[in-house]
Design an enzyme around this catalytic site. Structure first.
Site, mmCIF file in Angstrom:
data_model
loop_
_atom_site.group_PDB
_atom_site.id
_atom_site.type_symbol
_atom_site.label_atom_id
_atom_site.label_comp_id
_atom_site.label_asym_id
_atom_site.label_seq_id
_atom_site.Cartn_x
_atom_site.Cartn_y
_atom_site.Cartn_z
ATOM 1 N N LYS A 169 0.936 -1.247 0.056
ATOM 2 C CA LYS A 169 -0.038 -0.079 -0.071
ATOM 3 C C LYS A 169 0.740 1.340 0.003
ATOM 4 O O LYS A 169 0.491 2.333 -0.804
ATOM 5 C CB LYS A 169 -0.914 0.046 1.023
ATOM 6 N N LYS A 238 1.186 12.063 5.122
ATOM 7 C CA LYS A 238 1.458 11.061 6.245
ATOM 8 C C LYS A 238 2.070 9.766 5.615
ATOM 9 O O LYS A 238 2.927 9.081 6.162
ATOM 10 C CB LYS A 238 0.011 10.683 6.771
HETATM 11 P P1 NAD Z 1 -11.303 10.014 7.580
HETATM 12 O O1 NAD Z 1 -10.771 11.039 8.180
HETATM 13 O O2 NAD Z 1 -12.538 10.503 6.442
HETATM 14 O O3 NAD Z 1 -11.946 9.291 8.482
HETATM 15 C C1 NAD Z 1 -11.318 8.714 9.689
HETATM 16 C C2 NAD Z 1 -12.356 8.628 10.968
HETATM 17 O O4 NAD Z 1 -11.786 8.337 12.071
HETATM 18 C C3 NAD Z 1 -13.154 10.149 11.067
HETATM 19 O O5 NAD Z 1 -14.639 9.746 10.993
HETATM 20 C C4 NAD Z 1 -12.629 10.299 12.652
HETATM 21 O O6 NAD Z 1 -13.785 10.677 13.277
HETATM 22 C C5 NAD Z 1 -12.346 8.708 13.029
HETATM 23 N N1 NAD Z 1 -11.662 8.639 14.179
HETATM 24 C C6 NAD Z 1 -10.362 9.400 14.297
HETATM 25 N N2 NAD Z 1 -9.877 9.009 15.647
HETATM 26 C C7 NAD Z 1 -10.774 8.093 16.205
HETATM 27 C C8 NAD Z 1 -10.615 7.207 17.354
HETATM 28 N N3 NAD Z 1 -9.765 7.430 18.128
HETATM 29 N N4 NAD Z 1 -11.762 6.313 17.645
HETATM 30 C C9 NAD Z 1 -12.897 6.348 16.695
HETATM 31 N N5 NAD Z 1 -12.719 6.951 15.509
HETATM 32 C C10 NAD Z 1 -11.698 7.990 15.348
HETATM 33 O O7 NAD Z 1 -10.172 9.142 6.689
HETATM 34 P P2 NAD Z 1 -10.494 8.424 5.403
HETATM 35 O O8 NAD Z 1 -10.352 9.116 4.271
HETATM 36 O O9 NAD Z 1 -11.732 7.496 5.629
HETATM 37 O O10 NAD Z 1 -9.111 7.178 5.646
HETATM 38 C C11 NAD Z 1 -9.395 6.460 6.881
HETATM 39 C C12 NAD Z 1 -7.961 5.469 6.467
HETATM 40 O O11 NAD Z 1 -7.873 4.896 5.423
HETATM 41 C C13 NAD Z 1 -6.656 6.226 6.611
HETATM 42 O O12 NAD Z 1 -5.765 5.534 7.237
HETATM 43 C C14 NAD Z 1 -6.312 6.485 5.027
HETATM 44 O O13 NAD Z 1 -4.715 6.871 4.870
HETATM 45 C C15 NAD Z 1 -6.685 5.462 4.485
HETATM 46 N N6 NAD Z 1 -7.250 5.479 3.019
HETATM 47 C C16 NAD Z 1 -8.195 6.658 2.490
HETATM 48 C C17 NAD Z 1 -8.369 6.599 1.391
HETATM 49 C C18 NAD Z 1 -9.410 7.526 0.799
HETATM 50 O O14 NAD Z 1 -9.354 7.757 -0.688
HETATM 51 N N7 NAD Z 1 -10.016 8.400 1.700
HETATM 52 C C19 NAD Z 1 -7.931 5.615 0.437
HETATM 53 C C20 NAD Z 1 -7.002 4.576 0.785
HETATM 54 C C21 NAD Z 1 -6.899 4.393 2.170
#
Ligand code: NAD
Length: 299
Positions: A169, A238
């Site tokens: 990834k 990150k």
């Molecule tokens: P986001 O910021 O939209 O969602 C993260 C969620 O986690 C939020 O709703 C936040 O409130 C919650 N959160 C944070 N700390 C918390 C805790 N201690 N307990 C419970 N909930 C908590 O992020 P995203 O875009 O959905 O991405 C999530 C993960 O997936 C990341 O690691 C990102 O790198 C990865 N990712 C994202 C994408 C994308 O296109 N958005 C694609 C692939 C991978």
């Protein structure tokens, strides 16, 4: 067969993934710090619980989709404090291989298991249920969760032992980030020389520099008027940092990633951290004064 599962982290990815799990008939217990995200999940048919530990109670699998390694570590530590024999934690967050390996060991010691299972395909892939999932961890656990993951994934790869999913990834994101920056520089150079952007895009998508970013992702993000955030620039910053840390441990020179990450640092300094990661390209727009927005993408 339907199952009881837990899901922690209902952001851009998690909120869309749970919709598929609910639709497939599973009992989905959800937790997020953001109450608005929880309310939206409940409206889809999920069940709200008060903590990650409660989300794991009686669950066959606990899914995580969280921002950073320390947040994943904190949630997993809390979950492993309670007795969850046979629980499989499936971590869809993008973190580093070393942390994943450590958490897999912690889970094993607690009678559970932990799979690193980062995803690719973004918001569109999560919405459509076509995510690519790359899993590192023990085969028996992978086999047990595949029927659940299939409800929202188009391709599932068991790529090797713990940490392997994150290693691939991070490489995927490093390659994507470098491609975005190269496209920003190339397209800006063409439009600064007087070429119409739509013409440049039409030619390049049929030429050797075509890529998924250029033909599929930019038309939904950078090339639009709104530039909606699917994957935040902060997150790509990150991930590039995690890539550099991992490569550094292997004593691998990383001139390309170091340079690309600097451009993402500039993007953050310029207030673009919460915007879509393709907004890193606005660095070039600042120089040309020409916005990389295609015609017909101004709705
Ligand atoms: P986001 O910021 O939209 O969602 C993260 C969620 O986690 C939020 O709703 C936040 O409130 C919650 N959160 C944070 N700390 C918390 C805790 N201690 N307990 C419970 N909930 C908590 O992020 P995203 O875009 O959905 O991405 C999530 C993960 O997936 C990341 O690691 C990102 O790198 C990865 N990712 C994202 C994408 C994308 O296109 N958005 C694609 C692939 C991978």
């Amino acid at each position: 067969m339907t199952s009881t599962v837990g899901f922690v982290g209902l952001g851009n990815i998690g909120s869309r993934v749970i919709a598929h799990l609910v639709k497939a008939g599973h009992d989905v217990a959800v937790y997020d710090l953001n109450t608005v995200a929880v309310e939206a999940a409940v409206a889809l048919g999920a069940r709200s619980v008060a903590s990650p530990a409660e989300a794991a109670t009686e669950a066959t699998a606990l899914f995580l989709s969280l921002p950073t390694p320390p947040i994943v570590e904190g949630v997993v530590a809390e979950v492993l404090q309670q007795d969850n024999p046979g629980l499989i934690i499936v971590d869809h967050s993008t973190i580093d291989p070393d942390t994943s390996r450590r958490l897999a060991q912690d889970a094993l010691a607690a009678g559970a298991s932990f799979l690193d299972a980062p995803v690719s395909g973004g918001v569109q892939g999560a919405e459509a249920g076509t995510l690519a999932v790359m899993i590192g961890g023990d085969e028996a656990s992978v086999k047990k969760v595949v029927p659940l993951v299939e409800t929202y994934a188009g391709n599932i790869f068991h790529v090797g032992p713990s940490g392997s999913g994150q290693a691939i990834k991070l490489a995927n994101n490093q390659i994507t980030a470098a491609n975005i920056v190269a496209l920003g520089e190339g397209l800006s150079s063409a439009v600064a020389a007087g070429v119409d952007l739509d013409t440049a895009v039409a030619v390049l998508t049929k030429s050797s520099s075509n890529s998924n970013v250029l033909s599929n992702y930019f038309p939904k993000t950078l090339f639009t008027e709104d530039r909606p955030t699917g994957f935040a620039l902060d997150f790509m910053h990150k991930d590039l940092g995690l890539f550099l840390d991992s490569a550094g441990k292997a004593k691998l020179p990383t001139p390309v990633t170091s340079l690309v990450r600097d451009l993402f640092s500039i993007g953050r300094r310029d207030g673009r951290g919460g915007k879509d990661f393709t907004s890193v390209v606005e660095f070039y727009e600042d120089f040309t004064g020409i916005r990389l927005q295609t015609k017909g993408n101004n709705q």
